[in-house]
Write an enzyme that holds these catalytic residues in place. Structure first.
Site, mmCIF file in Angstrom:
data_model
loop_
_atom_site.group_PDB
_atom_site.id
_atom_site.type_symbol
_atom_site.label_atom_id
_atom_site.label_comp_id
_atom_site.label_asym_id
_atom_site.label_seq_id
_atom_site.Cartn_x
_atom_site.Cartn_y
_atom_site.Cartn_z
ATOM 1 N N ILE A 203 0.882 -1.171 0.000
ATOM 2 C CA ILE A 203 0.000 0.000 0.000
ATOM 3 C C ILE A 203 0.923 1.225 0.000
ATOM 4 O O ILE A 203 1.527 1.538 1.022
ATOM 5 C CB ILE A 203 -0.898 0.028 1.267
ATOM 6 N N ARG A 292 4.204 -6.442 23.672
ATOM 7 C CA ARG A 292 4.970 -5.775 24.734
ATOM 8 C C ARG A 292 4.375 -4.400 25.018
ATOM 9 O O ARG A 292 3.519 -3.921 24.279
ATOM 10 C CB ARG A 292 6.404 -5.575 24.243
#
Ligand code: MV4
Length: 450
Positions: A203, A292
């Site tokens: 994209i 995380r």
């Protein structure tokens, strides 16, 4: 609650985790390399243990040394921060085997999301839209060429073990593809020890928007809105903000619902982030999940009022979330500028001693840093000096605050990204919220043209 938390990290994120532990009344253990003996995380933790020489692989990535420090200090939980061991499924397993709680998701889900190709399939299964693409490329390149023809050029080669842009390669036509695949596989092999790559439709002008979620062990999941992270250089984020100027409340709720459902499907428990690419024509696609706490988490904290690190600790302690989606309110706008020690034009690191360091203060300004006067930025670790985060009632106000905060920041002794941030904040397209993955290149093109 935990007896004691060991922080398997350094720098500003180690200090950030110490803040959360102090507020929760939990004693902390710092680990540090020989290069970090004068660091603030060593000073502010209740105990500190040297785990090895400066190089990361001998210290912060040295699992036996970290686990030994935890055993010696009678620690019952480890917070990994970001980077280093934060997304090592093996480290999470070793913690578990040693009876230490890893403050993060299960090793299984870390492993699943660490393989970007498997993550894509799992998230597709869970109902998220994914970019048209392939499984891991196996066998002769002719099959990859056929797959790419079907997807349509340009395509992007990504390393299955990668993430954060490492090992990516854009390919514009079939004749470039075999060679690009070979190079990408070799790069992935030497960077990650695994050469697997896959293809996605590329994209070209996109927005990189990520959704923050929090999930506990009882299946309660909420989303905390998004962070717009389109402004990057060398696939390192430079500026992040929340909310994204692109999203309507309806679109935010829609993508947020999908992210929540996906997290629940894989039994996720921890803070987590789903990254999406928005193509500007109303389409959006999941690209990867980070398992995380992230560098840019403060912008979400400022617009939601939640403390994400405390939430991680409570979740790891098997406490249930104390709120539901309806309780989450997004208020105002927050912007983060990463101040790195680097040359503004080449983005190469500029290590050295901070002869003067004066961080900005005042209303609407938060600074997350481990730096001080005479602090030494070494070449061993990343070059982040400070994160300056501003908050305002709206985007205009947080931009105005950021501009004055940068003017009131003093960093002497190294080159920094501050001048680059100032030109971005003065750019008309940035101020209008017209940002995308090629914003910086476009800005530089326009400024050299005059
Ligand atoms: C993409 C993309 C366009 N198409 N994937 C970059 C970091 C990594 N987490 C994913 N990234 C991207 N993946 C597809 N299929 C655009 C990015 C991207 C990017 C690409 C080139 C230059 C700057 C970029 C900034 C953000 C995201």
């Amino acid at each position: 609650m935990f007896r004691k938390i060991l922080i398997a990290n350094r720098g500003e994120i180690a200090l950030r985790i110490i803040c959360a532990c102090k507020e929760l009344g939990i004693p902390t253990v710092a680990v540090y390399s020989q290069a970090d003996q004068h660091s603030l995380h060593v000073r502010f933790a209740d105990e500190a243990i040297c785990i090895g020489p400066p190089s990361s692989s001998d210290s912060y990535l040295n699992i036996p040394a970290v686990i030994s420090a935890a055993e010696i200090t009678n620690t019952d939980a480890i917070h990994p921060g970001y980077g280093f061991l934060a997304e090592s499924a093996y480290f999470a397993e070793v913690c578990e085997a040693c009876g230490i709680t890893f403050i993060g998701p299960s090793p299984e889900v870390i492993r699943m999301m660490g393989d970007k190709d498997i993550a894509r399939k799992a998230m597709k299964e869970a109902g998220l839209p994914i970019v048209p693409g392939t499984d891991k490329i196996k066998g002769p390149f002719s099959s990859a060429v056929n797959a790419a023809d079907e997807i349509g050029y340009p395509v992007i080669i990504k390393a299955a073990a990668g993430g954060g842009g490492k090992g990516m390669r854009i390919v514009n036509s079939a004749d470039e593809l075999p060679n690009a695949l070979e190079v990408a596989q070799n790069e992935a092999m030497s960077a990650f020890g695994a050469g697997d790559v896959y293809l996605e439709k590329y994209i070209p002008i996109a927005r990189h928007i990520e959704f923050q979620i929090l999930a506990d062990h009882e299946g309660n999941v909420v989303h905390l809105g998004e962070r717009e992270c389109s402004i990057q250089r060398r696939h390192q984020k430079l500026i992040e903000e929340s909310p994204s100027p692109y999203l309507t409340p309806e679109l935010r709720a829609e993508v947020g619902r999908l992210a929540v459902r996906a997290a629940r499907t894989v039994n996720y428990a921890n803070a987590g982030t789903m990254e999406f690419i928005f193509d500007g024509e109303g389409h959006y696609y999941f690209i990867e999940m980070n398992t995380r706490i992230q560098v840019e988490h403060p912008v979400t904290e400022l617009v939601t009022g939640l403390d994400l690190v405390k939430e991680q600790i409570r979740i790891a302690n098997r406490e249930a979330l104390e709120y539901t989606q309806e309780d989450i309110v997004f208020r105002g706008n927050a912007l983060e500028c990463r101040i790195n020690a680097e040359f503004p034009d080449t983005f190469f690191p500029s290590p050295g001693t901070l002869k003067t360091f004066y961080p900005p203060t005042g209303i609407g300004v938060r600074v997350d840093t481990a730096a001080y006067n005479e602090y030494v930025i070494t070449p061993y670790y990343d070059s982040l000096i400070a994160k300056i985060i501003t908050y305002g009632r709206n985007r205009q106000e947080s931009i105005d605050r950021m501009k004055r905060a940068l003017e009131m920041t003093v960093v002497e002794g190294v080159q920094t990204t501050i001048p680059l941030h100032q030109s971005i904040l003065n750019n008309d397209d940035f101020r209008a919220g017209r940002i995308h993955t090629h914003f910086l290149e476009q800005m530089n093109r326009n400024s050299t043209r005059g």
